[in-house]
Design a protein around this motif. Structure first.
Motif, mmCIF file in Angstrom:
data_model
loop_
_atom_site.group_PDB
_atom_site.id
_atom_site.type_symbol
_atom_site.label_atom_id
_atom_site.label_comp_id
_atom_site.label_asym_id
_atom_site.label_seq_id
_atom_site.Cartn_x
_atom_site.Cartn_y
_atom_site.Cartn_z
ATOM 1 N N LEU A 11 0.813 -1.210 0.000
ATOM 2 C CA LEU A 11 0.000 0.000 0.000
ATOM 3 C C LEU A 11 0.851 1.267 0.000
ATOM 4 C CD1 LEU A 11 -2.769 -1.197 2.447
ATOM 5 C CD2 LEU A 11 -3.226 -0.154 0.210
ATOM 6 N N GLU A 12 1.959 1.229 0.691
ATOM 7 C CA GLU A 12 2.868 2.379 0.707
ATOM 8 C C GLU A 12 3.391 2.680 -0.692
ATOM 9 O OE1 GLU A 12 4.176 4.650 3.007
ATOM 10 O OE2 GLU A 12 2.408 4.033 4.129
ATOM 11 N N LEU A 13 3.606 1.633 -1.482
ATOM 12 C CA LEU A 13 4.216 1.797 -2.802
ATOM 13 C C LEU A 13 3.211 2.100 -3.901
ATOM 14 C CD1 LEU A 13 6.818 -1.081 -2.490
ATOM 15 C CD2 LEU A 13 7.331 1.351 -2.596
ATOM 16 N N ILE A 14 1.969 1.621 -3.786
ATOM 17 C CA ILE A 14 0.996 1.889 -4.851
ATOM 18 C C ILE A 14 0.335 3.256 -4.665
ATOM 19 C CG2 ILE A 14 0.568 -0.556 -5.259
ATOM 20 C CD1 ILE A 14 -2.099 -0.274 -3.806
ATOM 21 N N GLY A 15 0.469 3.840 -3.474
ATOM 22 C CA GLY A 15 -0.015 5.196 -3.248
ATOM 23 C C GLY A 15 -1.521 5.336 -3.294
ATOM 24 N N LYS A 16 -1.986 6.570 -3.195
ATOM 25 C CA LYS A 16 -3.419 6.840 -3.149
ATOM 26 C C LYS A 16 -4.110 6.540 -4.476
ATOM 27 C CE LYS A 16 -3.032 10.394 0.428
ATOM 28 N NZ LYS A 16 -3.244 11.831 0.785
ATOM 29 N N LYS A 17 -3.352 6.553 -5.551
ATOM 30 C CA LYS A 17 -3.943 6.277 -6.859
ATOM 31 C C LYS A 17 -4.113 4.780 -7.104
ATOM 32 C CE LYS A 17 -2.117 10.450 -9.092
ATOM 33 N NZ LYS A 17 -1.251 10.967 -10.187
ATOM 34 N N GLY A 18 -3.459 3.966 -6.295
ATOM 35 C CA GLY A 18 -3.566 2.518 -6.429
ATOM 36 C C GLY A 18 -4.808 1.981 -5.735
ATOM 37 N N LYS A 19 -5.023 0.679 -5.890
ATOM 38 C CA LYS A 19 -6.178 0.021 -5.260
ATOM 39 C C LYS A 19 -5.717 -1.327 -4.721
ATOM 40 C CE LYS A 19 -11.077 -1.011 -6.082
ATOM 41 N NZ LYS A 19 -11.540 -0.152 -4.981
ATOM 42 N N TYR A 20 -6.204 -1.661 -3.517
ATOM 43 C CA TYR A 20 -5.795 -2.906 -2.856
ATOM 44 C C TYR A 20 -7.038 -3.653 -2.384
ATOM 45 C CZ TYR A 20 -2.411 -5.858 -0.366
ATOM 46 O OH TYR A 20 -1.609 -6.899 0.041
ATOM 47 N N ILE A 21 -7.242 -4.838 -2.929
ATOM 48 C CA ILE A 21 -8.370 -5.689 -2.555
ATOM 49 C C ILE A 21 -7.805 -6.859 -1.752
ATOM 50 C CG2 ILE A 21 -10.355 -7.008 -3.361
ATOM 51 C CD1 ILE A 21 -10.343 -4.021 -4.151
ATOM 52 N N ALA A 22 -8.312 -7.042 -0.549
ATOM 53 C CA ALA A 22 -7.776 -8.091 0.322
ATOM 54 C C ALA A 22 -8.874 -9.053 0.751
ATOM 55 C CB ALA A 22 -7.115 -7.465 1.544
ATOM 56 N N LEU A 23 -8.511 -10.344 0.831
ATOM 57 C CA LEU A 23 -9.422 -11.382 1.293
ATOM 58 C C LEU A 23 -8.791 -12.093 2.494
ATOM 59 C CD1 LEU A 23 -9.576 -11.202 -1.997
ATOM 60 C CD2 LEU A 23 -10.848 -13.343 -1.803
ATOM 61 N N ASP A 24 -9.613 -12.512 3.408
ATOM 62 C CA ASP A 24 -9.166 -13.412 4.470
ATOM 63 C C ASP A 24 -10.399 -14.077 5.060
ATOM 64 O OD1 ASP A 24 -6.220 -13.498 6.103
ATOM 65 O OD2 ASP A 24 -7.928 -14.449 7.092
ATOM 66 N N ARG A 25 -10.263 -15.322 5.469
ATOM 67 C CA ARG A 25 -11.411 -16.036 6.009
ATOM 68 C C ARG A 25 -11.522 -15.886 7.523
ATOM 69 N NH1 ARG A 25 -10.066 -22.190 4.504
ATOM 70 N NH2 ARG A 25 -12.204 -22.452 5.214
ATOM 71 N N ASP A 26 -10.504 -15.312 8.153
ATOM 72 C CA ASP A 26 -10.437 -15.222 9.611
ATOM 73 C C ASP A 26 -10.922 -13.847 10.086
ATOM 74 O OD1 ASP A 26 -9.742 -15.051 12.294
ATOM 75 O OD2 ASP A 26 -7.883 -16.168 12.045
ATOM 76 N N PRO A 27 -12.107 -13.753 10.695
ATOM 77 C CA PRO A 27 -12.621 -12.442 11.120
ATOM 78 C C PRO A 27 -11.752 -11.767 12.171
ATOM 79 C CG PRO A 27 -13.986 -14.235 11.987
ATOM 80 C CD PRO A 27 -13.047 -14.847 11.002
ATOM 81 N N GLN A 28 -11.090 -12.548 13.007
ATOM 82 C CA GLN A 28 -10.220 -11.967 14.041
ATOM 83 C C GLN A 28 -9.019 -11.284 13.403
ATOM 84 O OE1 GLN A 28 -8.722 -14.846 16.851
ATOM 85 N NE2 GLN A 28 -8.163 -13.303 18.356
ATOM 86 N N ALA A 29 -8.417 -11.931 12.401
ATOM 87 C CA ALA A 29 -7.287 -11.338 11.690
ATOM 88 C C ALA A 29 -7.713 -10.086 10.932
ATOM 89 C CB ALA A 29 -6.682 -12.361 10.723
ATOM 90 N N ILE A 30 -8.878 -10.138 10.309
ATOM 91 C CA ILE A 30 -9.378 -8.983 9.559
ATOM 92 C C ILE A 30 -9.539 -7.770 10.467
ATOM 93 C CG2 ILE A 30 -11.418 -8.057 8.387
ATOM 94 C CD1 ILE A 30 -11.758 -10.777 7.038
ATOM 95 N N LYS A 31 -10.077 -7.981 11.643
ATOM 96 C CA LYS A 31 -10.281 -6.882 12.582
ATOM 97 C C LYS A 31 -8.954 -6.210 12.947
ATOM 98 C CE LYS A 31 -12.536 -5.872 17.036
ATOM 99 N NZ LYS A 31 -11.395 -5.150 17.640
ATOM 100 N N ILE A 32 -7.940 -7.040 13.226
ATOM 101 C CA ILE A 32 -6.624 -6.507 13.586
ATOM 102 C C ILE A 32 -5.988 -5.790 12.400
ATOM 103 C CG2 ILE A 32 -4.276 -7.154 14.274
ATOM 104 C CD1 ILE A 32 -5.566 -9.474 15.865
ATOM 105 N N ALA A 33 -6.065 -6.400 11.206
ATOM 106 C CA ALA A 33 -5.460 -5.800 10.016
ATOM 107 C C ALA A 33 -6.140 -4.483 9.651
ATOM 108 C CB ALA A 33 -5.528 -6.777 8.852
#
Length: 313
Positions: free
Chosen positions: A41-63
């Motif tokens: 995310l630091e490298l793609i900047g505000k003009k970039g887009k990042y789509i993330a998946l995870d099956r673990d709701p606990q990990a998602i909350k922390i991330a």
């Protein structure tokens, strides 16, 4: 629960091989605690887009909390083999890069209540997400033949039959529910000489096999790879970080099949199939952690990263 120290595996190498740059669109199939995501995310900047998946709701909350300053990231609670469904919802066409890290996170391993570790007392669970079946269900309800197949095929355990037989014997006394109890049963089925020569804990392979079965990990990986290739741009790269030979074999076989050209029989004088390679291999050998990284993070020692670049549809 004690907070785990999270160290992203092969972080520098991942960035080096995926080459994220300003304005890129990236998909992360396994967000975890967000270490790789933050660096990209630091490298793609505000003009970039990042789509993330995870099956673990606990990990998602922390991330999400860790990465809350990034407004160009969207997170889905989904397994990585749902990749095309997620990107379709996002209205994405082709993407510049895809990452998947198949390791179990420190958050999961160090949580007694998750049941991933044979070093901690906890319920025999092992679910990464919202699976209906737990490791305890498998241990107590599968037949000896089914257990043997799981330990042999997913754990490559040479004493799979003996371990399955011992489990069936013990569960007649009472239901097996605890991680340490289960570990003791596994160890009781193994010859002393065999246990003495192992570099890893003797229960490692069986716990791995159960985790793979509970979370259907190999099936998901097999479904993910062609989806990932289909949404990559030409010149886009896919990096897969695996942690055991079964995962790595699936990735290696996929790379081999997609990097081949002509599929005609060798005795054909000219090519009639017209098949062209769809990818090129970026590293001839899997990328592995440095000695320094393995010392800093012992859990990285079995990691292997394979990277491919799309060259044709």
């Amino acid at each position: 629960m004690k907070e785990s120290k999270h160290i992203s595996v092969l972080l520098k190498e991942t960035i080096s091989f995926l080459r994220p740059k300003e304005g890129d669109v990236f998909v992360d199939g396994t967000l975890g605690l967000g270490g790789h995501a933050e660096a990209i995310l630091e490298l793609i900047g505000k003009k970039g887009k990042y789509i993330a998946l995870d099956r673990d709701p606990q990990a998602i909350k922390i991330a999400k909390d860790r990465l809350k300053k990034y407004k160009n990231m969207t997170v889905y609670q989904a397994n990585f083999d749902q990749l095309k469904d997620v990107t379709a919802k996002e209205g994405l066409g082709k993407v510049d890069g895809i990452l998947i890290d198949l390791g179990v996170s420190s958050l999961q391993i160090d949580s007694e209540e998750r049941g991933f570790s044979f070093k901690k007392s906890g319920p025999l669970d092992m679910r990464m997400g919202d699976s209906d079946i737990t490791a305890a269900d498998i241990v107590n309800e599968y037949s000896a033949e089914e257990l043997t197949g799981i330990f042999r095929d997913f754990g490559e355990e040479k004493f799979a039959k003996q371990i399955a037989k011992k489990i069936v014997e013990k569960r007649k006394e009472r239901r097996i529910e605890n991680t340490l109890e289960f570990r003791d049963i596994v160890l009781s089925a193994l010859p002393e000489k065999y246990k003495s020569i192992l570099k890893k804990d003797p229960a490692t392979k069986v716990f791995q096999a159960l985790r793979v079965e509970v979370n259907e990990e190999l099936e998901a990986l097999g479904g993910f790879l062609p989806q990932a290739l289909s949404i990559l741009k030409k010149g886009g790269r896919l990096a897969v970080i695996s942690f055991h030979s079964l995962e790595d074999r699936i990735v290696k076989d996929f790379i081999r099949s997609q990097s081949r050209g002509c599929l005609c029989p060798r005795d054909f004088p000219v090519c009639r199939c017209g098949n062209k390679p769809k990818i090129k291999v970026i590293a001839s050998k899997p990328v592995v952690p440095s000695e320094e990284e393995k010392k800093e993070n012992p859990r990285s020692r079995s990691a292997k990263m394979r990277v491919m670049e799309k060259i044709a549809d």
